[in-house]
Design an enzyme around this catalytic site. Sequence first.
Site, PDB file in Angstrom:
ATOM      1  N   ALA A   1      59.830  79.603   4.691  1.00  0.00           N
ATOM      2  CA  ALA A   1      61.037  78.667   4.088  1.00  0.00           C
ATOM      3  C   ALA A   1      60.469  77.436   3.246  1.00  0.00           C
ATOM      4  O   ALA A   1      59.779  76.714   4.089  1.00  0.00           O
ATOM      5  CB  ALA A   1      62.135  78.220   5.226  1.00  0.00           C
TER       6      ALA A   1
ATOM      7  N   VAL B   1      56.867  76.715   7.638  1.00  0.00           N
ATOM      8  CA  VAL B   1      57.485  76.089   6.831  1.00  0.00           C
ATOM      9  C   VAL B   1      56.361  76.032   5.461  1.00  0.00           C
ATOM     10  O   VAL B   1      55.301  75.985   5.277  1.00  0.00           O
ATOM     11  CB  VAL B   1      57.256  74.419   7.145  1.00  0.00           C
ATOM     12  CG1 VAL B   1      57.869  73.487   6.102  1.00  0.00           C
ATOM     13  CG2 VAL B   1      58.294  74.558   8.378  1.00  0.00           C
ATOM     14  N   LYS B   2      57.051  76.352   4.085  1.00  0.00           N
ATOM     15  CA  LYS B   2      56.339  76.594   2.895  1.00  0.00           C
ATOM     16  C   LYS B   2      56.223  74.966   2.566  1.00  0.00           C
ATOM     17  O   LYS B   2      57.109  74.431   1.797  1.00  0.00           O
ATOM     18  CB  LYS B   2      57.151  77.340   2.001  1.00  0.00           C
ATOM     19  CG  LYS B   2      56.219  78.268   1.313  1.00  0.00           C
ATOM     20  CD  LYS B   2      57.001  79.098   0.299  1.00  0.00           C
ATOM     21  CE  LYS B   2      56.360  80.105  -0.678  1.00  0.00           C
ATOM     22  NZ  LYS B   2      57.082  81.017  -1.466  1.00  0.00           N
ATOM     23  N   LEU B   3      55.006  74.641   2.149  1.00  0.00           N
ATOM     24  CA  LEU B   3      54.651  73.298   1.565  1.00  0.00           C
ATOM     25  C   LEU B   3      53.889  73.460   0.370  1.00  0.00           C
ATOM     26  O   LEU B   3      52.973  74.392   0.001  1.00  0.00           O
ATOM     27  CB  LEU B   3      53.808  72.429   2.510  1.00  0.00           C
ATOM     28  CG  LEU B   3      54.405  72.097   3.749  1.00  0.00           C
ATOM     29  CD1 LEU B   3      53.258  71.706   4.715  1.00  0.00           C
ATOM     30  CD2 LEU B   3      55.548  71.148   3.771  1.00  0.00           C
TER      31      LEU B   3
END
Length: 214
Positions: A56, A82-84
Site C-alpha cells: 500500500a 507500506v510502500k515508500l
Amino acid sequence: MELYIDTANIDEIREAHDMGVLDGVTTNPSLIAKEGVDYAKRLGEICEVVKGPVSAEVLALDFEGMMAEGRERAKIADNIVVKLPSTVAGVKACKAMSDEGIRTNLTLCFQPLQALMVAKAGAFLVSPFIGRLDDIAHDGMEVIHQIRTIYDTYGYQTKVLAASIRHTKHMVECALAGADVATVPFSVITKMMNHPLTDSGLEKFVADYNKAFG
C-alpha cells in the site's frame, strides 16, 4: 519465485487468487485512480481475498507525512506492507517503520545503490522497475542481477521484487536472475500458461478421440 499481481482491480485479484498461484498484491496511486474507489476501502477488500503481502503506497513525499500515512495503512490489515519511495526521506521512513515492526516496500528503485541503502534500513522488499529502465535504453534486467549479487554477498534479507514487468520474456529473465518476487499485470499472468503447441496438442487429442469413438 513468488508471484504478485500489480493491480487494484478486485475482480482480477480474485481471478488470479482462484488460480492458486498468487502470493501477494502490489498497488499504487495510479492503479487506484483507474478504479475510482477509496484507497483504504479497496486495500481492505484486497486483504480479505489475499493473505500474502499487500503493498500500500503512501502519497506523502516528506518523512513526517510518510510516517503518519504509513501507520494508518498498516492498521488496515496485518498483511499490509507500506510502500515508500526510494528517496532520502523514504529510506529514513523505512528505518523508522522497520524499528516499529512495520514491513516496507521501497519502490521506484532504478539503481543498485538505492537497493543497498534500503536493505541497510531494513526494507522487507525493494522494487526495481525493469520496464521503465528498458524504456530509456538501459538494461533493466542488469539491475536485478546487480542487486541480487550485492544482497547475496553481504547477506541482506530484503527481497528483490521485480516490477514494471511488461511481458513474459521479462518473467523468464527475472526467474533466471534470482528475483525473489515478480509483480505483474493480470494479462501477463494468463499469458504465462499459453503456448500454441499446448493448444494444437489438445485439439489433436480431442480430434483423434472423436474420430475413433464419435
